[in-house]
Scaffold this active site. Structure first.
Site, PDB file in Angstrom:
ATOM      1  N   GLU A  90      -2.072  -7.351   1.423  1.00  0.00           N
ATOM      2  CA  GLU A  90      -3.268  -6.691   1.939  1.00  0.00           C
ATOM      3  C   GLU A  90      -4.535  -7.534   1.773  1.00  0.00           C
ATOM      4  O   GLU A  90      -5.394  -7.565   2.656  1.00  0.00           O
ATOM      5  CB  GLU A  90      -3.455  -5.329   1.254  1.00  0.00           C
ATOM      6  N   HIS A 111       0.803   7.846  -1.742  1.00  0.00           N
ATOM      7  CA  HIS A 111       0.812   7.859  -0.283  1.00  0.00           C
ATOM      8  C   HIS A 111      -0.005   9.029   0.273  1.00  0.00           C
ATOM      9  O   HIS A 111       0.143   9.377   1.440  1.00  0.00           O
ATOM     10  CB  HIS A 111       2.246   7.974   0.251  1.00  0.00           C
TER      11      HIS A 111
END
Length: 659
Positions: free
Chosen positions: A398, A465
């Protein structure tokens, strides 16, 4: 020390000498000024000039260099006036950052230099993005990025080299191995024999050279550039050198053994090249004194010019305004458009697809987004229309992907980066907070990057999540943050975010992907960032909310039609529509701020504080907030329902209306 002049004529060699001597003399002057108290800090590159100068001379003037804080020779070799550099170091108005950042923490498109930030490693990924833009534009260019042996321990080093290798990007990753990361020696930094050995792990070429030999640096990089411009690929170049001064002058050098100083003093790049030119008949001793005298006079003049410059006059309006690149939302939007009923997820996909058609310089990047179509299938079919060059699968990295997005933006492209889940942005947090957000404020460069953030609970996905983490970003100046609740807003805000030259964090709620549908304009109608929407008129109380909270509020209002609840969907959180919120609160006198994020320090606290300060006399009850529990998000359905703010909405409204 053996010098190989190859085909360089005497005039060129003499010019090389001057290019290396000048930054040495500037540094010597800086040390005098430091002792005089006329400057406050200095990071010395004395003894390392051959790397900065040799590499800069080997690059074409229109190719980017990303140096670090000991590379004065890069800046002087690119002919940046010393007076302007001195103004930068002194925080004067003509400095590149207008007094907002220090030393070489700046970039300049005029000279194709992108400076570092203090975190050392992030600029490596920027080089990837810059090189990617050149490859996509079919420009035969190379990009040079510096790092130190200490920064090779950072994850940014691994991520950037891995991407460059996988994508075959023409980047030279230059390691200045000067023996110490501040005081930590190399044997405590890495356990490989040589740093260049790391190249094989990435499947790329590695070279190790004498970084104190100007011609070896120049010839090596010239040769590498010739090869990678024609056949793009990265190279790892380890330049062996030594830091003759402290990390910065205040830190000293007591931790360095004396014999090391003596050995490396014999390898001084300026002295040895000077001796070589004398033996070659290129330079004569009487010339040296003349050159030094000319440089000393120039340095004195340029430095005093900077000192004579008027000091900055602080201005609040200017500081606030410069956090963002100026942008005017298009005044003319399509007056009418055919509409089609679309799910929230399809509206996002449609907006992204139209943006790709509208902006041929737009690149989207993320894990599994190409043939697979992304974790949620938003980019399904994109590869077939736009090709893999613009729809790029990424490794799991990322930080480097956000950095590469910024690099693309620096080199004339737009980038959309998909976080597979908003929770995973933590792995790229530094790039978002310290690079994307601060760049325009620091040196006036827009960063045209949108980060898509699939967020939120309701799917039983658990602590990693399901977070609604908008508050991590709303308090960071330089970022814009949007959070649509409806399909049309999802498309319109995405198109606006991509059109905007500033970094935008675009939240999209996973629970809404396939659970709601509504009419969405077929063409590319944008919705202005920073404008709220009154989605239900009312008289007795206002609910201020966004994202999934909008649907909770609507459900509540439908169950209680007698309560006359007004609902404001913020849509944008940075900037947020103060006028719309104040107007509603002044009208109803009661307000509940509802959000999915945890209650403590959630974005609602900012709105509550604002209303308490600016609308107190209009309130008939305290400003109330309704947020989720101050815990991590649990997976179990019953626990998740209990966690979410919705579980306390009825009670909160009862208290508000009963006050």
């Amino acid at each position: 020390m053996i010098f190989d002049r190859k085909n360089l004529d005497n005039d060129t060699l003499l010019e090389f000498y001057k290019k290396m001597l000048f930054p040495r003399m500037v540094e010597e002057k800086m040390l005098i000024l430091l002792r005089q108290g006329r400057i406050g800090k200095w990071f010395s590159g004395i003894g390392q000039e051959a790397i900065a100068v040799g590499s800069a001379l080997a690059m074409n003037a229109d190719e980017y260099i990303l140096p670090m804080h000991r590379n004065l020779g890069v800046f002087t070799s690119r002919n940046i006036p010393l007076s302007r550099l001195m103004a930068q170091w002194q925080g004067k108005p003509s400095g590149f950052t207008k007094g907002r950042d220090r030393s070489f923490h700046f970039g300049t498109q005029e000279y194709k230099i992108i400076g570092m930030i203090s975190h050392l490693g992030p600029q490596l990924a920027l080089a990837d993005g810059i090189a990617l833009a050149d490859v996509l534009s079919a420009k035969k260019k190379s990009t040079l990025v510096f790092t130190g042996e200490g920064a090779t321990s950072e994850g940014d080093f691994h991520e950037a080299l891995n991407i460059a290798s996988v994508w075959k990007l023409p980047v030279i990753f230059l390691i200045e191995n000067n023996g110490y990361a501040l005081s930590t020696p190399t044997n405590e930094q890495y356990n490989c024999r040589e740093l260049v050995d790391k190249a094989v792990g990435y499947g790329i070429e590695g070279r190790r050279i004498d970084g104190n030999n100007l011609l070896e640096v120049y010839n090596t990089i010239t040769s590498l550039n010739k090869a990678i411009r024609e056949n793009p690929r990265p190279v790892l170049l380890e330049c062996m050198t030594f830091r003759m001064r402290g990390h910065e002058e205040a830190s000293g050098t007591k931790y360095v053994p004396t014999n090391l100083f003596e050995w490396w003093a014999g390898k001084d790049p300026v002295t040895n090249f000077e001796k070589y030119l004398i033996t070659e008949g290129v330079l004569f001793k009487d010339m040296i004194s003349v050159i030094r005298k000319e440089f000393a006079a120039l340095i004195e003049t340029e430095i005093e010019k900077a000192y004579a410059e008027t000091d900055l006059i602080p201005d609040v309006a200017t500081e606030v305004q410069d956090m963002y690149k100026p942008y005017s939302f298009p005044a003319v939007q399509p007056k009418s458009s055919p509409v089609t009923s679309k799910r929230y997820i399809d509206a996002i996909s449609d907006g992204l697809k139209q943006a790709m058609r509208k902006h041929p310089n737009l690149v989207i990047m993320g894990q599994d987004i190409a043939e697979y179509g992304g974790a949620f299938k938003i980019t399904q079919g994109f590869v077939e229309e736009f090709g893999k060059a613009r729809v790029r699968n990424t490794p799991i990295c990322e930080s480097a992907i956000v950095g590469a997005g910024m690099g693309l933006a620096l080199n004339g492209y737009k980038a959309v980066v998909e976080m597979q889940f908003a929770d995973f942005v933590t792995c790229g947090f530094n790039q978002v907070i310290n690079n994307l957000a601060k760049t325009h404020y620091r040196w006036g460069q827009g960063v045209d990057v949108v980060i898509r953030m699939p967020a939120g609970a309701g799917t039983g996905a658990g602590p990693f999540h399901s977070q609604s983490n908008e508050a991590w970003f709303t308090k960071t100046p330089g970022l814009k943050v949007v959070y649509p609740a409806f399909p049309a807003d999802a498309k319109g805000l995405l198109l606006a975010a991509i059109d905007d030259p500033n970094p935008v964090i675009y939240f999209e709620h996973k629970y809404l992907y396939r659970s709601i549908s509504a009419d969405v304009p077929d063409n590319d109608v944008m919705i202005e960032i920073g404008k709220a929407n009154v989605i239900k008129q009312g008289e007795k109380a206002s609910i201020i909310t966004f994202g999934l909270g909008v649907h909770w509020a609507l459900e509540y209002a439908d169950k209680h039609p007698d309560q006359s609840i007004e609902i404001i969907d913020l849509r944008s959180l940075q900037p947020w529509d103060r006028e719309a919120v104040e107007t509603s609160v002044k009208k109803t006198g009661r307000v509940l701020i509802l959000h999915e994020d945890t209650l403590t320090n959630g974005f609602g606290a900012e709105i509550a504080a604002h209303l308490a300060e600016h609308c107190f006399k209009y309130l008939d009850a305290p400003v109330m907030r309704c947020g989720s529990l101050d815990t991590a998000i649990p997976m179990n359905k019953a626990l998740e329902d209990q966690f979410l703010a919705k579980a306390r909405l009825e009670e909160s409204m009862e208290r508000l209306l009963a006050y």
